[in-house]
Scaffold this active site. Structure first.
Site, PDB file in Angstrom:
ATOM      1  N   ARG A 172       0.785  -1.230   0.000  1.00 12.68           N
ATOM      2  CA  ARG A 172       0.000   0.000   0.000  1.00 12.68           C
ATOM      3  C   ARG A 172       0.820   1.285   0.000  1.00 12.68           C
ATOM      4  O   ARG A 172       0.248   2.361   0.077  1.00 12.68           O
ATOM      5  CB  ARG A 172      -0.995   0.038   1.167  1.00 12.68           C
ATOM      6  N   ASP A 173       2.137   1.198  -0.099  1.00 12.82           N
ATOM      7  CA  ASP A 173       2.942   2.420  -0.193  1.00 12.82           C
ATOM      8  C   ASP A 173       4.220   2.166  -0.983  1.00 12.82           C
ATOM      9  O   ASP A 173       5.308   2.612  -0.596  1.00 12.82           O
ATOM     10  CB  ASP A 173       3.254   2.982   1.190  1.00 12.82           C
ATOM     11  N   LEU A 174       4.086   1.449  -2.077  1.00 10.05           N
ATOM     12  CA  LEU A 174       5.253   1.208  -2.921  1.00 10.05           C
ATOM     13  C   LEU A 174       5.608   2.487  -3.666  1.00 10.05           C
ATOM     14  O   LEU A 174       4.754   3.115  -4.291  1.00 10.05           O
ATOM     15  CB  LEU A 174       4.967   0.077  -3.919  1.00 10.05           C
ATOM     16  N   ASN A 188      10.745   3.659  -0.940  1.00  6.67           N
ATOM     17  CA  ASN A 188      10.503   2.468  -0.122  1.00  6.67           C
ATOM     18  C   ASN A 188      11.083   1.206  -0.743  1.00  6.67           C
ATOM     19  O   ASN A 188      10.692   0.096  -0.400  1.00  6.67           O
ATOM     20  CB  ASN A 188       9.008   2.294   0.141  1.00  6.67           C
TER      21      ASN A 188
END
Length: 187
Positions: free
Chosen positions: A88-90, A94
């Site tokens: 959910r936060d690629l 990251n």
């Protein structure tokens, strides 16, 4: 409270990292508590993907390097998805790159274990530029949000610029519409 939310995120990240041991995912070496704080010790990676892709000249050799890094990222995300997790936060920040040029997905604070189809999930995740339309418009989403983010990351790896650099959710939505056209009525 904010402290409770931060603790929830840290515990979610710790549980995910303990379940996701893979060469393409950053290795959690140790976790410990001191006083009222939780500390993580990770394997050392010198750079994140953004640091690595900025100086790329886009010649054939560098494009092969982009392909190789992206392939590793795909393998890591596939492993996560097989284990029932969505990141959910690629985004480039990251994804770490170690001294041997190996890509490692990190920052699992927004990671979520999913199982049920059409389960409502919070939309307060994902850096805006990498959010899929269903993440902008709905609380019902799943693994495809990571696939969308991967497409945005790949475009940025090749072009050196974010694909959809929206200033807010509405602008984000408009940029996607402008480049891709109309949305399906349901996801």
């Amino acid at each position: 409270s904010e402290d409770l939310y931060i603790k929830k995120v840290l515990i979610r990240e710790l549980n995910a990292l303990r379940s996701l041991s893979h060469p393409c995912i950053v290795k959690l070496k140790e976790s410990f508590r001191s006083e009222d704080q939780l500390h993580y010790v990770f394997e050392y990676c010198q750079q994140n993907l953004l640091d690595v892709i900025k100086p790329i000249n886009r010649d054939v050799k560098e494009l092969k390097r982009v392909k190789h890094l992206f392939y590793q990222i795909l393998i890591g995300v596939n492993f996560m998805h097989q284990k029932g997790y969505i990141h959910r936060d690629l985004k480039p920040e990251n994804i770490l790159v170690d001294s041997k040029g190996k890509a490692k997905i990190c920052d699992f604070g927004f990671c979520r274990k999913v199982g049920k189809v059409n389960e409502a999930i919070s939309d307060y995740v994902a850096t805006r530029w990498y959010r899929s339309p269903e993440l902008i418009l709905s609380d019902f989403y799943g693994k495809p949000v990571d696939v969308w983010a991967l497409g945005c990351v790949l475009a940025e790896m090749i072009d050196n610029n974010p694909l959809f650099p929206g200033e807010d959710s509405l602008d984000q939505f408009f940029l996607i519409y402008e480049k891709l056209g109309k949305y399906p009525l349901s996801f």
